[in-house]
Design a protein around this motif. Structure first.
Motif, PDB file in Angstrom:
ATOM      1  N   THR A  79      45.611   0.490 -61.310  1.00 21.46           N
ATOM      2  CA  THR A  79      45.358   0.203 -59.895  1.00 21.46           C
ATOM      3  C   THR A  79      44.182   1.034 -59.403  1.00 21.46           C
ATOM      4  O   THR A  79      44.262   2.267 -59.338  1.00 21.46           O
ATOM      5  N   HIS A  80      43.083   0.376 -59.078  1.00 24.67           N
ATOM      6  CA  HIS A  80      41.886   1.058 -58.599  1.00 24.67           C
ATOM      7  C   HIS A  80      41.914   1.097 -57.074  1.00 24.67           C
ATOM      8  O   HIS A  80      41.913   0.067 -56.410  1.00 24.67           O
ATOM      9  N   LYS A  81      41.918   2.303 -56.528  1.00 27.23           N
ATOM     10  CA  LYS A  81      42.116   2.471 -55.091  1.00 27.23           C
ATOM     11  C   LYS A  81      40.850   2.845 -54.335  1.00 27.23           C
ATOM     12  O   LYS A  81      40.728   2.563 -53.147  1.00 27.23           O
ATOM     13  N   CYS A  82      39.914   3.533 -55.001  1.00 26.62           N
ATOM     14  CA  CYS A  82      38.701   3.968 -54.309  1.00 26.62           C
ATOM     15  C   CYS A  82      37.657   4.382 -55.329  1.00 26.62           C
ATOM     16  O   CYS A  82      37.944   4.487 -56.521  1.00 26.62           O
ATOM     17  N   HIS A 137      41.471   5.834 -59.670  1.00 24.46           N
ATOM     18  CA  HIS A 137      42.537   4.881 -59.990  1.00 24.46           C
ATOM     19  C   HIS A 137      43.776   5.593 -60.516  1.00 24.46           C
ATOM     20  O   HIS A 137      43.701   6.706 -61.048  1.00 24.46           O
TER      21      HIS A 137
END
Length: 375
Positions: A226-229, A222
């Motif tokens: 915002t956590h993306k993967c 993140h």
């Protein structure tokens, strides 16, 4: 009968290089004043750029250790969960990273001269495992794999080529760092290595987007909120980075000193790279400027290696069986035998070796080895 004298303290296979304490403590005081201990602070950022400059690569991603670096590189290249061809003659961390990432490791045998992964063996494995997605060779002892042949295989078959370069810091081939070959290369900065951060590692990738991906993966996946993967905590701390910054300037002198000690051992033991002598070292790749990361000796048979190890231990001298056993013989691994790796693993020892080692100690150890072989 005269009692054998022994060394006190013990002589181990290596001794960690340390910077002047005052220099490191200056960094520690600065870090304490800043109160930023991790999360890509100024020391980690400076070390990351300094290492890229030293290795002559465009960019580099620091990690908390070499095993995590391998895992992140496998995931970054999309090899997690897939079949990967690798060598059985390496430290177990190479295999551990594959297994933790859900990969299916397939062992190809090693070249008997260099002890690195044999490209012909890789070709044979690929005939039996055509669905393999990648190759994970190891630059064993800082020696270079056959990078041209492996690149040709990977290119023809559309495979990812990831190098375990844990031993290779400071080795160059045709003037280029071994970290610059393949789709990516992974380093270890463990305290036993010729350059270290106490614990640490890195990934160097030729892929343009790899640095951003690796930075995300090592920081929980993140950015801000915002956590993306999916990610993991593989960041290097400021205290570890400071150790690296303090030690990096001393690397060239350390490499020169290692070359001198290698020459002393070679002369005292009568060791060379040919297959004809009683004792030999692995044959180095042509055009390699070797970092002399270790001093490996291949003995004529298992009995001779074990006799030397026993006799040295009686004097409180402790070489290591790098790398034993062949990973094909681990109890939790199933697969085909690799007879060359299994044979070499039974009769190779790394003798004590570090850059500020006393030259008389080298001569004494060599004399004890010769005496043991005559017994």
């Amino acid at each position: 009968m005269k009692e054998k004298s022994s060394f006190d303290p013990p002589v181990c296979v290596t001794r960690a290089t340390l910077p002047p304490l005052d220099a490191y403590m200056d960094c520690v005081r600065d870090i304490f004043a800043s109160r930023q201990l991790t999360n890509q602070g100024s020391y980690a950022a400076r070390l990351q750029q300094s290492l890229a400059d030293f290795l002559g690569v465009p960019s580099l991603s620091l990690c908390a250790n070499g095993t995590l670096a391998l895992q992140l590189a496998l995931r970054c290249l999309g090899l997690n969960g897939k079949t990967v061809i690798t060598t059985p003659f390496t430290y177990v961390a190479t295999l551990s990273a594959l297994l933790w990432e859900g990969c299916t490791p397939v062992f190809a045998d090693i070249d008997p001269r260099s002890l690195c992964l044999d490209p012909a063996g890789v070709e044979r494995c690929l005939k039996e495992h055509p669905g393999a997605a990648g190759i994970l060779p190891v630059h064993v002892y800082g020696n270079a794999c056959d990078v041209d042949a492996l690149a040709d295989i990977a290119g023809r078959r559309g495979l990812c080529l990831l190098y375990d370069a844990a031993h290779a810091f400071g080795s160059t081939l045709r003037g280029t760092s071994l970290f610059a070959f393949g789709d990516a290369a992974v380093g270890s900065f463990h305290a036993t290595k010729l350059f270290h951060t106490v614990e640490g590692g890195c990934v160097v990738s030729s892929r343009a987007d790899a640095n951003d991906t690796l930075s995300l993966l090592r920081a929980f996946g993140h950015v801000g909120d915002t956590h993306k993967c999916l990610g993991i905590n593989a960041k290097m701390s400021e205290l570890h980075a400071a150790m690296g910054l303090c030690l990096l300037p001393s690397v060239p002198d350390g490499l020169a000193r290692r070359a001198r000690l290698t020459a002393l051992y070679d002369e005292a033991l009568g060791v060379d790279e040919t297959m004809n002598g009683v004792l030999r070292r692995p044959a180095l790749a042509p055009d390699l400027a070797w970092n002399h990361a270790y001093y490996p000796v291949i003995f004529p048979d298992h009995g001779a290696a074990m006799r030397v190890m026993r006799d040295l231990a009686e004097r409180n001298i402790h070489p290591r069986r790098y790398f034993y056993p062949s990973l094909t013989r681990l109890p939790y691994i199933q697969g085909a035998s690799c007879p060359i790796a299994e044979d070499i693993a039974e009769r190779v020892l790394c003798l004590p070796f570090w850059p500020d080692m006393d030259e008389d100690l080298v001569r004494k150890i060599a004399g004890l080895v010769r005496e043991s072989l005559r017994a």
